[in-house]
Write an enzyme that holds these catalytic residues in place. Sequence first.
Site: not given
Length: 348
Positions: A131-133, A156, A159-160
């Site tokens: 993800t871009d997050e 989240y 963790s990614k």
Amino acid sequence: MKKILITGGAGFIGSHVVRRFVNKYPEYQVFNLDALTYAGNLENIKDIEDKSNYTFVKGDIVDDNFVNELFKQYDFDGVLHLAAESHVDRSIEDPLAFVKTNVIGTMNLLNAAKNQWKENFEKKRFYHISTDEVYGSLGTKGLFTEDTPYNPNSPYSASKASSDHFVRAYGETYGLPYVLTNCSNNYGSYHFPEKLIPLFINNIINNKQLPVYGDGNYTRDWLFVEDHAIAIDLVFHEGKNHETYNIGGFNEWKNIDLVRLLCEIMDQKLGREKGTSQNLITYVKDRPGHDLRYAIDASKINVDLGWKPSVTFEEGLEKTINWYLNNEEWLKNVTSGAYKDYYQKQYS
Ligand code: NAD
Ligand code: DAU
């Protein structure tokens, strides 16, 4: 016949990826590994369940014995890893669940692939979908590039980010052949109604309040999910080993503007008087650690692999809204039971 493992294929994006691979590549045997958590739903892939090149495996990627045995049994040629806990609000309530699936689960897949493939990495590929997050939050200007330093703000995204680091580390340390993509916000059919767009469509249908976090001036870059699946197909087949690609929609919207647009379209579709749904907008307590803005510079995947979004936001949103209006049964099914408890806890 190539054996391809897709994890999380009963979820939102995974179901589109599984459908594309099963239909487009009859020469692949596609294995869909999914634990069927609250976000996983076999209804999402009902149309392909009887295809001879498709196998569903129910299982948890956190279970290392199970994952190792699966790799030994099938000796996969490639992995597309999408299984994850994916909702930021849930990660604030229960961060450990995100560490288990997103970090330990990814580690288990990396270990199994490394051990199974170690004699010969040639023609193998581990594709990690992220993800871009992980990049954190932008201010009002600038875009995330592949070189933007990681700066995750939610459990989240942390963790990614951790899982991305492990994927790279396995590439550097053990020579595992990997590709990695970081994508912006997806929207489209089969999107679980805890995320902004499907949640608000469902609430408008049911005349329920539309809970906008904070002042609504947060910006996201929206991409039609089928365009993400096309990009994933391209990167899996043509991406360069040990490379990262950013994927985005070139399509930034402030939440409040997007919500107003949704209200307008929904009023037209439902034959309601203009302005009816806007009256449902309610400003509620902000999400803790809420990232102000995400926006992707997708020029690398565009220049290197020739990908760009194939539909405009207007077209994608129209298709999406029509899908939800034509699939109210799906919406009803996924919003019964445990969803009600989640909703009560999150929005009461
Ligand atoms: P989703 O929550 O809709 O689906 C996740 C799927 O993974 C579900 O089918 C679930 O049952 C399965 N799963 C969860 N835990 C599991 C476990 N322990 N073992 C096996 N299966 C498990 O998620 P999504 O929105 O489709 O996202 C898919 C991937 O894409 C995620 O890795 C996410 O981080 C990433 N991503 C999502 C977006 C987005 O906008 N939705 C954008 C960029 C990247
Ligand atoms: O950027 C990619 C990410 O996009 C993915 O990695 C995540 O898996 C996916 O869930 C999504 O994360 P967001 O947090 O951006 O998506 P969400 O739909 O939860 O929220 C979008 C924006 O809308 C965000 O600014 C929060 C806001 N929001 C969300 C909900 C659920 C509200 O204002 N009200 C709400 O009720």
